[in-house]
Design a protein around this motif. Structure first.
Motif, PDB file in Angstrom:
ATOM      1  N   TRP A  52      48.088  43.950  53.407  1.00  0.00           N
ATOM      2  CA  TRP A  52      47.226  44.492  52.359  1.00  0.00           C
ATOM      3  C   TRP A  52      47.972  45.554  51.571  1.00  0.00           C
ATOM      4  N   THR A  53      48.628  46.453  52.288  1.00  0.00           N
ATOM      5  CA  THR A  53      49.378  47.521  51.622  1.00  0.00           C
ATOM      6  C   THR A  53      50.491  46.931  50.765  1.00  0.00           C
ATOM      7  N   ALA A  54      51.214  45.977  51.297  1.00  0.00           N
ATOM      8  CA  ALA A  54      52.318  45.363  50.571  1.00  0.00           C
ATOM      9  C   ALA A  54      51.829  44.575  49.353  1.00  0.00           C
ATOM     10  N   GLY A  55      50.629  44.053  49.394  1.00  0.00           N
ATOM     11  CA  GLY A  55      50.125  43.209  48.317  1.00  0.00           C
ATOM     12  C   GLY A  55      49.315  43.918  47.253  1.00  0.00           C
ATOM     13  N   GLU A  56      49.155  45.230  47.353  1.00  0.00           N
ATOM     14  CA  GLU A  56      48.289  45.945  46.413  1.00  0.00           C
ATOM     15  C   GLU A  56      48.723  45.761  44.959  1.00  0.00           C
ATOM     16  N   LEU A  57      49.994  45.877  44.668  1.00  0.00           N
ATOM     17  CA  LEU A  57      50.471  45.703  43.296  1.00  0.00           C
ATOM     18  C   LEU A  57      50.202  44.278  42.803  1.00  0.00           C
ATOM     19  N   ALA A  58      50.445  43.303  43.658  1.00  0.00           N
ATOM     20  CA  ALA A  58      50.207  41.906  43.283  1.00  0.00           C
ATOM     21  C   ALA A  58      48.740  41.672  42.957  1.00  0.00           C
ATOM     22  N   ARG A  59      47.837  42.277  43.723  1.00  0.00           N
ATOM     23  CA  ARG A  59      46.407  42.121  43.442  1.00  0.00           C
ATOM     24  C   ARG A  59      46.042  42.726  42.086  1.00  0.00           C
ATOM     25  N   ARG A  60      46.651  43.847  41.762  1.00  0.00           N
ATOM     26  CA  ARG A  60      46.376  44.475  40.464  1.00  0.00           C
ATOM     27  C   ARG A  60      46.885  43.595  39.325  1.00  0.00           C
ATOM     28  N   TRP A  61      48.066  43.037  39.491  1.00  0.00           N
ATOM     29  CA  TRP A  61      48.609  42.134  38.469  1.00  0.00           C
ATOM     30  C   TRP A  61      47.716  40.907  38.330  1.00  0.00           C
ATOM     31  N   SER A  62      47.264  40.386  39.449  1.00  0.00           N
ATOM     32  CA  SER A  62      46.397  39.209  39.425  1.00  0.00           C
ATOM     33  C   SER A  62      45.106  39.505  38.661  1.00  0.00           C
ATOM     34  N   GLY A  63      44.531  40.663  38.905  1.00  0.00           N
ATOM     35  CA  GLY A  63      43.305  41.047  38.211  1.00  0.00           C
ATOM     36  C   GLY A  63      43.507  41.150  36.711  1.00  0.00           C
ATOM     37  N   ALA A  64      44.650  41.681  36.314  1.00  0.00           N
ATOM     38  CA  ALA A  64      44.956  41.797  34.888  1.00  0.00           C
ATOM     39  C   ALA A  64      45.176  40.417  34.264  1.00  0.00           C
ATOM     40  N   ALA A  65      45.711  39.483  35.051  1.00  0.00           N
ATOM     41  CA  ALA A  65      46.007  38.142  34.541  1.00  0.00           C
ATOM     42  C   ALA A  65      44.769  37.258  34.456  1.00  0.00           C
ATOM     43  N   THR A  66      43.710  37.626  35.174  1.00  0.00           N
ATOM     44  CA  THR A  66      42.492  36.799  35.203  1.00  0.00           C
ATOM     45  C   THR A  66      41.257  37.673  34.941  1.00  0.00           C
ATOM     46  N   PRO A  67      41.139  38.217  33.726  1.00  0.00           N
ATOM     47  CA  PRO A  67      40.036  39.145  33.451  1.00  0.00           C
ATOM     48  C   PRO A  67      38.649  38.506  33.558  1.00  0.00           C
TER      49      PRO A  67
END
Length: 109
Positions: A52-67
């Motif tokens: 979870w800690t390692a993936g936090e940035l990826a989750r934020r990018w994913s959210g920005a990519a799929t508004p």
């Protein structure tokens, strides 16, 4: 966790969703960890915490990519399956939820 789904915070003036803030991320982490806690497997839970800690940035990018993605609806469906004690449905929904994030990330330039 008190079995209430998490939602993206609303702007008190407009009622519109606001960006996912750190508080939302912490609530999302608690929600997803609570889904796994019933397994009683400390190794799995340890792995979850690290990933979870390692993936936090990826989750934020994913959210920005799929508004337009409705993560709140995905969380509600996961919660319902877990509370209904339907492990097959919960596993299917959790896998789909995670793969949507992966798909969004693989489509980024």
């Amino acid at each position: 966790m008190n079995h209430s789904t998490i939602t993206t915070p609303l702007n008190p003036r407009s009622g519109a969703r606001v960006s996912r803030r750190v508080t939302y991320g912490a609530r999302a982490r608690r929600f997803h960890r609570a889904l796994l806690e019933g397994c009683g497997n400390d190794v799995l839970l340890d792995g979850f915490d690290r990933l979870w800690t390692a993936g936090e940035l990826a989750r934020r990018w994913s959210g920005a990519a799929t508004p337009d993605r409705d993560a709140d609806a995905e969380h509600r469906a996961l919660e319902e399956a877990a509370l209904s004690r339907d492990p097959g449905k919960a596993a299917t929904l959790l896998r789909r939820h995670i793969l949507r994030t992966v798909d969004a990330l693989t489509r980024l330039p």
